[in-house]
Write a protein that holds these residues in place. Structure first.
Motif, PDB file in Angstrom:
ATOM      1  N   MET A   1       0.778  -1.238  -0.116  1.00 12.63           N
ATOM      2  CA  MET A   1      -0.335  -0.197   0.403  1.00 12.63           C
ATOM      3  C   MET A   1       1.130   1.469  -0.214  1.00 12.63           C
ATOM      4  N   ARG A   4       2.190   2.259  -3.470  1.00 14.86           N
ATOM      5  CA  ARG A   4       1.323   2.748  -4.255  1.00 14.86           C
ATOM      6  C   ARG A   4       1.046   4.482  -4.087  1.00 14.86           C
ATOM      7  N   LYS A   5       0.879   4.522  -2.264  1.00 17.18           N
ATOM      8  CA  LYS A   5       0.608   6.091  -2.311  1.00 17.18           C
ATOM      9  C   LYS A   5       1.865   7.269  -3.404  1.00 17.18           C
ATOM     10  N   CYS A  38      -5.575  12.400  -8.453  1.00 19.19           N
ATOM     11  CA  CYS A  38      -4.752  11.499  -7.374  1.00 19.19           C
ATOM     12  C   CYS A  38      -4.502  11.998  -6.385  1.00 19.19           C
ATOM     13  N   GLN A  40      -6.813  13.932  -4.281  1.00 22.10           N
ATOM     14  CA  GLN A  40      -8.061  13.316  -3.290  1.00 22.10           C
ATOM     15  C   GLN A  40      -7.890  11.699  -2.907  1.00 22.10           C
ATOM     16  N   LYS A  41      -7.388  10.883  -3.342  1.00 20.41           N
ATOM     17  CA  LYS A  41      -6.579   9.325  -3.098  1.00 20.41           C
ATOM     18  C   LYS A  41      -6.348   9.352  -2.154  1.00 20.41           C
ATOM     19  N   VAL A  42      -5.099  10.520  -2.349  1.00 21.47           N
ATOM     20  CA  VAL A  42      -3.937  10.465  -0.972  1.00 21.47           C
ATOM     21  C   VAL A  42      -4.879  10.887  -0.062  1.00 21.47           C
ATOM     22  N   MET A  44      -8.082  11.274   1.335  1.00 26.19           N
ATOM     23  CA  MET A  44      -9.134  10.247   1.758  1.00 26.19           C
ATOM     24  C   MET A  44      -8.045   8.883   1.720  1.00 26.19           C
ATOM     25  N   GLU A  45      -7.542   8.081   1.181  1.00 26.21           N
ATOM     26  CA  GLU A  45      -6.982   7.535   1.867  1.00 26.21           C
ATOM     27  C   GLU A  45      -6.725   6.760   2.787  1.00 26.21           C
ATOM     28  N   SER A  46      -5.438   8.324   2.989  1.00 22.40           N
ATOM     29  CA  SER A  46      -4.201   7.805   3.349  1.00 22.40           C
ATOM     30  C   SER A  46      -3.792   8.303   4.902  1.00 22.40           C
ATOM     31  N   ASN A  47      -3.793   8.074   5.904  1.00 24.57           N
ATOM     32  CA  ASN A  47      -3.611   9.084   7.846  1.00 24.57           C
ATOM     33  C   ASN A  47      -2.108   9.451   7.811  1.00 24.57           C
ATOM     34  N   HIS A  52       0.463  13.682   3.496  1.00 20.21           N
ATOM     35  CA  HIS A  52      -0.975  14.847   3.405  1.00 20.21           C
ATOM     36  C   HIS A  52       0.080  16.336   3.261  1.00 20.21           C
TER      37      HIS A  52
END
Length: 80
Positions: A1, A4-5, A38, A40-42, A44-47, A52
């Protein structure tokens, strides 16, 4: 994962760069959309706060570029 980020962040950089190089055509607009999707994906899906911060800095940098280009276009259209 995590890989992917990293790829998404590189895609964001590449897409924003292509946007900047092609602001005068439709391809540049598509690159801007790709970069923001892309991003937005990072976001929304990453902590991960570092990811960020990187993405927010990229958005902030190119936001200024996009706004300046829009101002230039508008002033050119008004002068016609």
């Amino acid at each position: 994962m995590e890989q992917r980020k990293d790829n998404l962040i590189e895609n964001i950089r590449d897409s924003f760069s292509k946007f900047e190089d092609n602001m005068n055509n439709e391809f540049g607009g598509g690159c801007l959309v790709d970069a923001l999707e892309c991003a937005q994906k990072v976001l929304m899906e990453s902590n991960n706060e570092i990811e960020h911060r990187i993405v927010k800095n990229l958005i902030s940098t190119y936001r200024v570029t996009a706004i300046e280009r829009a101002r230039t276009l508008c002033s050119t259209l008004i002068q016609r």
